[in-house]
Enzyme design. Sequence first.
Site, PDB file in Angstrom:
ATOM      1  N   GLU A 155      61.093 111.400  88.878  1.00  0.00           N
ATOM      2  CA  GLU A 155      60.800 110.201  89.676  1.00  0.00           C
ATOM      3  C   GLU A 155      62.063 109.389  89.968  1.00  0.00           C
ATOM      4  O   GLU A 155      62.177 108.228  89.579  1.00  0.00           O
ATOM      5  CB  GLU A 155      59.745 109.336  88.978  1.00  0.00           C
ATOM      6  CG  GLU A 155      58.404 110.022  88.884  1.00  0.00           C
ATOM      7  CD  GLU A 155      57.277 109.112  88.394  1.00  0.00           C
ATOM      8  OE1 GLU A 155      57.581 108.084  87.764  1.00  0.00           O
ATOM      9  OE2 GLU A 155      56.113 109.435  88.640  1.00  0.00           O
ATOM     10  N   GLU A 306      51.794 115.487  88.414  1.00  0.00           N
ATOM     11  CA  GLU A 306      51.262 114.687  87.313  1.00  0.00           C
ATOM     12  C   GLU A 306      50.000 113.971  87.760  1.00  0.00           C
ATOM     13  O   GLU A 306      49.925 113.469  88.884  1.00  0.00           O
ATOM     14  CB  GLU A 306      52.249 113.583  86.902  1.00  0.00           C
ATOM     15  CG  GLU A 306      53.517 114.021  86.240  1.00  0.00           C
ATOM     16  CD  GLU A 306      54.383 112.800  85.867  1.00  0.00           C
ATOM     17  OE1 GLU A 306      53.851 111.691  85.721  1.00  0.00           O
ATOM     18  OE2 GLU A 306      55.598 112.991  85.749  1.00  0.00           O
TER      19      GLU A 306
HETATM   20  C1  GLA Z   1      55.303 108.757  85.582  1.00  0.00           C
HETATM   21  C2  GLA Z   1      56.358 109.531  84.836  1.00  0.00           C
HETATM   22  C3  GLA Z   1      55.893 110.088  83.538  1.00  0.00           C
HETATM   23  C4  GLA Z   1      55.011 109.098  82.812  1.00  0.00           C
HETATM   24  C5  GLA Z   1      53.869 108.704  83.700  1.00  0.00           C
HETATM   25  C6  GLA Z   1      52.886 107.764  83.031  1.00  0.00           C
HETATM   26  O1  GLA Z   1      54.598 109.485  86.489  1.00  0.00           O
HETATM   27  O2  GLA Z   1      56.905 110.568  85.607  1.00  0.00           O
HETATM   28  O3  GLA Z   1      57.022 110.405  82.763  1.00  0.00           O
HETATM   29  O4  GLA Z   1      55.757 107.987  82.445  1.00  0.00           O
HETATM   30  O5  GLA Z   1      54.387 108.034  84.813  1.00  0.00           O
HETATM   31  O6  GLA Z   1      51.832 107.411  83.908  1.00  0.00           O
END
Ligand code: GLA
Length: 693
Positions: A155, A306
Amino acid sequence: MNALGPINPKLPTLWHGGDYNPDQWPPEVRAEDARLMKLAHVNVASTAIFAWSQLEPRPGEYDWSWLDETFERLSKAGVSIALATPSAAHPRWLTALHPEVQAVDRSGHRLPHGTRQRFCPTSPVYREHVARIDRALAERYRDHPSLVLWHVSNEYGNACWCDLCAAEYRTWLEGRYGTLDHLNHQYWSTFWSHRFGAWSEIIPPYAACGVVPDGLVLDWRRFQSHQVCDFFKHEAGVLAEVTPEVPITTNLMGFYGGLDYAKFADVMDVISWDSYPKVGGDPGFVACTHALMRGLKHNLPWMLMEQTPSSTNWMEYNTLKAPGVMRLWSWQAIGHGSDSSMYFQWRRSRGGHEKFHGAVVAHVGHERPRVFQEVAALGEEMDRLGRRIVGTRVAKARVGVLWDQENRWALEGSCGPSRDKRVIETAAKHYRAVWRSNIPVDVVRLDADWSPYDVLIAPMLYLVKSGRFPLQAPPEEMTPRANEAEKIAKWVAAGGTFVATYLTGIVNESDLVYEGGYPGPLRPVLGLWAEEIDMPEPGKGANTLVTRKSAFAGAKPKYKCDRVFDLINTEGAKVLATYGSNWYKGRPCLTVNPCGQGLAYYIATDPEDAFLADFYRAVAAAKGIVPLVKPAADVEALLREGPDRKLLFLLNHAAKARQVSLGKVRGKDLLSGMAVKDQVKIEPYGVRIIECA
Ligand code: GLA
Ligand code: ZN
């Protein structure tokens, strides 16, 4: 990756798995992970995402033992590895040795070592260390059969305001504008005596600067995004050199405002993104975000990297996903073209910031919890259907909503005409109106090839690029910059139906207002000029959009509208509706201009949803575009297709069962194995995936 996937031919099925952090756990827990992953039908693990301090505990001293062991153990369990580069969180020793790798914030202060994603993307020292560890990882695992994907960093979102970034910014501006005179003109910098007399006078818009030229702020946002993208290229470059066969992704964040993902997409082999919708929120917004992410790479299959299996921990309220919801949302992503459903995270951490975040394996540590059971059941279904679904992609849509991050930045950054501009909400509102009718709809890049589309909707296309900047593009950005007004005019003349709204065609790419009135270079194609814009408080100026006879097929006599009232004058366009009240009663608020073979509509106000639904249904029907199936409340219909099959996804977002009339559609529901025709019942939060006969 070819147009029909798979993401990697080594794993030619739907990917099921998630973030896996073996670096945090002792060997006995890791051994148990392998057993549990098999039970959960996991076939891929995103590994070592934040593991730099475990991979290189001291400068130059690597410890591969735990990662070697993970590769071996998981490959025996039939689990492939999406290997991460660890750049998102660097070790403390690196900051101690080189404090300048830490980013500087908007107030101009160097940030201390702390949270993740806090590095300066320009720092040569940071780049050197990242290239070193990335190369070491790639060289160590290049030949491992389990390595199926690079998960680069995590991210990206670093914003840095340090002197190195500022110096790069000035160079970037010189390339963009050539001369200071040109820059001063584009920034209209005579206003408040902002005029720049030397390049060295240009500084980033620090918080304490207050108001500086809008064009400069917009360019700073572009530059920050460009610099992080350049950092991503730096990482990707090392990996591509060592492992040219392994596809590269980095996990994106939907409508995140910090980066222009279109530029990132061009570096990625496959799009992936992290979806965390609010439980009880609007499935149409999620659909729109999936379409946005998919559209970045022109609708190739993508990855849901995710999602939480149960709840997040970081929202104000963290509602659990009720039984069935995680499964429904996973199939929704797949219906929108994802070839994976993955979780954050595999095992809930014992300590730290995310100890309450949902995970596949709860703190109790065994397979009995509901969440694990639901994940395993979904994994079994994905296993069963995987090879039937991979090899198809989301069906070609003929309707698209245009989205451009630079336009968003410019609109958000402009003071007025009102603060309540709702840039994202408006794009989603138009998308949703089409989506709700079960008409396939994409979110389309401005620089995409528009020839597959019959209808393009451009909500608030405030910034229309003239194609004149940058003057000297850095070589990697040599994609021809279109004159967007020309592109629109040509596309309409060739037969397209274009829909514009209020706040269109006002500025060029430097946020400089076009001369000769709004909508600037789009005046000829829209056949009108806009004079004033009224943006009263919502509800305080509520009005009606009164349609004229045969405005469009199925139009009701009037619709509600609110919030935005553009006062326009036609110069060739035909009036289809007028305002029903206020001192501008009777003035046009919906027009159409025939241009060559095509039509250009202008919606001058913010209408109620019912208007957009009726209007887009009529506009689509006029092009011979019909719904996949008759819309039923709360049921989303999506289509994937491949050379020899069509898969209709029906997703019930309600907690109650729903019936859908299939019309002419018939076939086999791949999940239940049952033949279906005429009417199909969908259980609460249920899913049908019908392979059409
Ligand atoms: C993001 C991050 C993860 C985690 C999630 C929690 O998507 O990439 O590492 O912190 O949030 O929701
Ligand atoms: Zn910096």
